[in-house]
Design an enzyme around this catalytic site. Structure first.
Site, PDB file in Angstrom:
ATOM      1  N   ARG A  33     -45.846  39.072-107.483  1.00 17.04           N
ATOM      2  CA  ARG A  33     -46.151  38.542-109.040  1.00 17.04           C
ATOM      3  C   ARG A  33     -45.752  37.169-109.018  1.00 17.04           C
ATOM      4  O   ARG A  33     -46.214  36.636-109.762  1.00 17.04           O
ATOM      5  CB  ARG A  33     -45.032  39.483-110.066  1.00 17.04           C
ATOM      6  CG  ARG A  33     -45.546  40.701-110.345  1.00 17.04           C
ATOM      7  CD  ARG A  33     -46.720  40.764-111.199  1.00 17.04           C
ATOM      8  NE  ARG A  33     -46.852  40.271-112.460  1.00 17.04           N
ATOM      9  CZ  ARG A  33     -46.659  41.042-113.373  1.00 17.04           C
ATOM     10  NH1 ARG A  33     -47.160  42.396-113.451  1.00 17.04           N
ATOM     11  NH2 ARG A  33     -46.670  40.497-114.775  1.00 17.04           N
ATOM     12  N   ASN A  40     -48.189  34.223-128.680  1.00 15.48           N
ATOM     13  CA  ASN A  40     -48.807  35.551-128.606  1.00 15.48           C
ATOM     14  C   ASN A  40     -48.472  36.143-130.049  1.00 15.48           C
ATOM     15  O   ASN A  40     -47.772  35.747-130.814  1.00 15.48           O
ATOM     16  CB  ASN A  40     -47.911  36.342-127.781  1.00 15.48           C
ATOM     17  CG  ASN A  40     -48.561  37.692-127.257  1.00 15.48           C
ATOM     18  OD1 ASN A  40     -49.718  37.870-127.386  1.00 15.48           O
ATOM     19  ND2 ASN A  40     -47.475  38.527-126.799  1.00 15.48           N
ATOM     20  N   THR A  41     -49.511  37.130-130.040  1.00 12.61           N
ATOM     21  CA  THR A  41     -49.719  37.799-131.325  1.00 12.61           C
ATOM     22  C   THR A  41     -49.266  39.277-131.053  1.00 12.61           C
ATOM     23  O   THR A  41     -49.699  39.801-129.921  1.00 12.61           O
ATOM     24  CB  THR A  41     -51.071  37.708-132.085  1.00 12.61           C
ATOM     25  OG1 THR A  41     -50.900  38.229-133.375  1.00 12.61           O
ATOM     26  CG2 THR A  41     -52.161  38.157-131.303  1.00 12.61           C
ATOM     27  N   HIS A  42     -48.693  39.942-132.023  1.00 14.63           N
ATOM     28  CA  HIS A  42     -48.142  41.301-131.893  1.00 14.63           C
ATOM     29  C   HIS A  42     -48.607  42.097-132.902  1.00 14.63           C
ATOM     30  O   HIS A  42     -48.389  41.603-134.330  1.00 14.63           O
ATOM     31  CB  HIS A  42     -46.728  41.429-131.371  1.00 14.63           C
ATOM     32  CG  HIS A  42     -46.186  42.810-131.295  1.00 14.63           C
ATOM     33  ND1 HIS A  42     -46.408  43.464-130.192  1.00 14.63           N
ATOM     34  CD2 HIS A  42     -45.450  43.441-132.027  1.00 14.63           C
ATOM     35  CE1 HIS A  42     -45.952  44.695-130.388  1.00 14.63           C
ATOM     36  NE2 HIS A  42     -45.321  44.846-131.321  1.00 14.63           N
ATOM     37  N   ASP A  47     -41.080  33.958-124.690  1.00 11.96           N
ATOM     38  CA  ASP A  47     -39.844  33.812-123.960  1.00 11.96           C
ATOM     39  C   ASP A  47     -40.111  34.821-122.847  1.00 11.96           C
ATOM     40  O   ASP A  47     -40.896  35.479-122.465  1.00 11.96           O
ATOM     41  CB  ASP A  47     -38.576  33.726-124.733  1.00 11.96           C
ATOM     42  CG  ASP A  47     -38.144  34.988-125.266  1.00 11.96           C
ATOM     43  OD1 ASP A  47     -39.034  36.083-125.016  1.00 11.96           O
ATOM     44  OD2 ASP A  47     -37.432  35.187-126.167  1.00 11.96           O
ATOM     45  N   ASP A  64     -41.899  40.651-126.628  1.00 16.29           N
ATOM     46  CA  ASP A  64     -42.029  40.611-127.944  1.00 16.29           C
ATOM     47  C   ASP A  64     -40.801  39.970-128.485  1.00 16.29           C
ATOM     48  O   ASP A  64     -40.337  40.416-129.573  1.00 16.29           O
ATOM     49  CB  ASP A  64     -42.598  41.764-128.662  1.00 16.29           C
ATOM     50  CG  ASP A  64     -43.762  42.178-128.026  1.00 16.29           C
ATOM     51  OD1 ASP A  64     -44.676  41.302-127.567  1.00 16.29           O
ATOM     52  OD2 ASP A  64     -43.905  43.480-127.821  1.00 16.29           O
TER      53      ASP A  64
END
Length: 201
Positions: free
Chosen positions: A66, A108-110, A142, A146
């Protein structure tokens, strides 16, 4: 001056399409400089190619670990010199190298009103909990899941006859509008991050 966006996708790219459409207006203040994905053949990549936007794919399995994947993704995204990196349904957690390269600029969107219901099943958990308001949250990424500072939130009422599918679809509509509005405000007016608080303008 027009700001550059790099958008990361894993699926259909409906949030990406909303940004592409918004960027066609010169007054919006941004352009999608590139679209990246973690897999081949996504509809999000097709949307980008149809709009003449450069694309790239960085698959985790193509790298020894990763960390190597994170380094390659970081280098590729950085090559487009983005002002904001947008995770638009990108289903991979980026590592510390990526977060350090784009501090306060990877968003980001959640599909929940965070900090409630983080993770992969926000609408389902909202229904199971019996809440009366669900919604969408736009936040700065971060190292957690979320957990980053919140940029904007939109509430969506939960109807008595909602299913996971119907609630998810209404949240997606609010999510797209919020993403377009917030990114536009960020590129035109600027933003600051002070601890957990994000201020636009």
């Amino acid at each position: 001056m027009t700001s550059k966006l790099v958008v990361l996708v894993s699926g259909s790219g409906s949030n990406l399409q909303a940004l592409i459409d918004a960027c066609r207006d010169p007054g919006y203040g941004a352009e999608v400089a590139a679209v990246g994905a973690d897999r081949d053949g996504t509809f999000g990549l097709e949307r980008a190619e149809d709009a003449g936007i450069p694309t790239f794919v960085r698959k985790v399995r193509d790298f020894p670990d990763r960390d190597a994947w994170d380094a390659a993704l970081t280098e590729t995204v950085a090559s487009y010199e983005p002002d904001i990196v947008v995770s638009a349904g990108f289903l991979k957690l980026c590592g510390p190298r990526f977060l350090e390269a784009f501090p306060g600029r990877y968003i980001n969107t959640h599909n929940s009103l965070l900090p409630a219901f983080p993770g992969m099943n926000g609408p389902g958990e909202a229904l199971a909990a019996g809440v009366k308001l669900a919604g969408a949250t736009l936040f700065i990424c971060d190292s957690g899941v979320d957990t980053g500072p919140i940029i904007a939130q939109s509430a969506v009422p939960v109807e008595d006859d909602d299913t996971v599918e119907t609630l998810t679809e209404r949240i997606k509509e609010a999510e797209r509008a919020q993403l377009v509005d917030s990114v536009g405000r960020m590129v035109r007016d600027g933003w600051t991050v002070e601890g957990r608080r994000v201020r636009l303008g």
